[in-house]
Design a protein around this motif. Structure first.
Motif, short mmCIF file in Angstrom:
data_model
loop_
_atom_site.label_atom_id
_atom_site.label_comp_id
_atom_site.label_asym_id
_atom_site.label_seq_id
_atom_site.Cartn_x
_atom_site.Cartn_y
_atom_site.Cartn_z
N GLN A 1 0.73 -1.14 0.16
CA GLN A 1 -0.03 -0.02 0.03
C GLN A 1 0.88 1.12 -0.15
N ASP A 2 2.16 1.06 0.77
CA ASP A 2 2.84 2.41 0.52
C ASP A 2 3.61 2.65 -0.52
N LEU A 3 3.69 1.78 -1.38
CA LEU A 3 4.06 1.79 -2.80
C LEU A 3 5.83 1.77 -2.70
N ALA A 4 6.46 2.07 -1.79
CA ALA A 4 7.75 2.21 -1.34
C ALA A 4 8.60 3.05 -2.78
N LEU A 5 8.13 3.99 -3.29
CA LEU A 5 8.61 4.78 -4.30
C LEU A 5 9.53 5.96 -3.84
N CYS A 6 10.64 6.01 -4.46
CA CYS A 6 11.43 7.21 -4.15
C CYS A 6 10.90 8.54 -4.99
N ASP A 7 10.42 9.30 -4.14
CA ASP A 7 9.90 10.51 -4.75
C ASP A 7 10.84 11.58 -5.42
N ASN A 8 12.16 11.50 -4.91
CA ASN A 8 13.15 12.33 -5.82
C ASN A 8 13.74 11.91 -7.01
N LEU A 9 13.34 10.55 -7.21
CA LEU A 9 13.86 9.90 -8.73
C LEU A 9 12.80 9.93 -9.63
N ASP A 10 13.35 10.12 -10.81
CA ASP A 10 12.20 10.05 -11.96
C ASP A 10 11.62 8.54 -12.09
N VAL A 11 10.78 8.42 -13.32
CA VAL A 11 10.12 7.21 -13.31
C VAL A 11 11.33 6.04 -13.70
N VAL A 12 12.10 6.36 -14.64
CA VAL A 12 12.93 5.33 -14.99
C VAL A 12 13.83 4.77 -13.96
N SER A 13 14.34 5.70 -12.90
CA SER A 13 15.23 5.36 -11.87
C SER A 13 14.24 4.41 -10.91
#
Length: 270
Positions: free
Chosen positions: A98-110
């Motif tokens: 649910q928290d997705l674990a994405l890095c907000d400061n990185l772009d989609v590719v990264s």
């Protein structure tokens, strides 16, 4: 009273993932008791239940975060062990929490290739960008640019990136934990379309959700958990919103129990 169940799948159709008698306890608390679950290729199975029903524990067992105490897990008919998140991924199970674990400061590719970067001595940015667009097109995703920072994306677009990242390893089963939680109407529709794309690709999808409208919109079957136990296995075309809610709440005198009793009577009579 036995919980109402869907008619069995054809014997010729073997499930990709099969759980039998899965139990898990935490000290004096029994989170899961003898859970059975089958997931077939190209099928969306929704797992629903009230808070404390055991949904999160079951997801973490499949993701390799927890190990089950008793029971067995089979993949393509072969017994397997899921001892770690890496083992789960190698087996072919991808989990989007649910928290997705994405890095907000990185772009989609990264974000898509984080930890799985393509290199040719140095990072092969061109190849990763090409594969990113290819993957997003397969999902009919609406992402303005793969070089945009994830922080600037909408909730639905962020969910899209998380789902696309889960497909990098070509999984057979994708688990989505509350993918439409806190999303607006348009963003929810976008995520539901993504789930349809996953089914069209022949993947088995496990959808954890509290939203019955979403469940009835995209799921093929609904598996109900109540107090850590199976309490219903329904085909969506054959079940109503009220029947699902009755199974979730555990009401004893309702259409669910009456249907189960009627079916048992018919079987005994034949």
């Amino acid at each position: 009273m036995d919980p109402a169940v869907a008619e069995p799948e054809p014997a010729t159709r073997q499930p990709v993932l099969s759980l039998r008698g899965i139990s898990k306890g935490f000290g004096a608390v029994q989170a899961l008791t003898e859970i059975d679950l089958d997931v077939h290729a190209g099928e969306v199975v929704a797992i629903v239940g009230d808070n404390g029903a055991g949904k999160s524990t079951l997801v973490k067992i499949l993701a390799g975060v927890y190990s089950h105490d008793t029971g067995s897990v089979s993949f393509d008919g072969q017994p397997v062990s899921i001892g770690s998140p890496a083992a789960s991924r190698e087996l072919g199970i991808a989990t989007v929490f649910q928290d997705l674990a994405l890095c907000d400061n990185l772009d989609v590719v990264s974000n898509l290739f984080l930890g799985r970067e393509i290199t040719k001595g140095t990072l092969d940015e061109e190849e990763m960008e090409k594969r990113s667009w290819s993957l997003l097109r397969q999902l009919s995703a609406r992402i303005p640019s793969v070089r945009i920072a994830v922080a600037s994306l909408s909730g639905g677009q962020r969910q899209t990136v998380a789902i696309a990242r889960s497909l990098i390893g070509e999984p057979r089963i994708v688990i989505l934990d509350e993918p439409t939680a806190a999303l607006g109407v348009a963003q929810t529709a976008e995520v539901l379309n993504l789930i349809e794309r996953l089914r069209e690709r022949g993947l088995g999808v496990i959808l954890i959700s509290h939203n019955m409208a979403d469940v009835q919109a995209v799921a093929d079957r609904v598996v109900v958990l109540r107090l850590g136990r199976n309490n219903g296995n329904f085909r969506v075309p054959d079940v109503s919103y009220e029947e699902i809610i009755s199974a979730i709440t555990g009401a004893t005198d309702n259409v669910v129990t009456r249907r189960a009793e009627a079916r048992n009577t018919e079987r005994n009579a034949s």
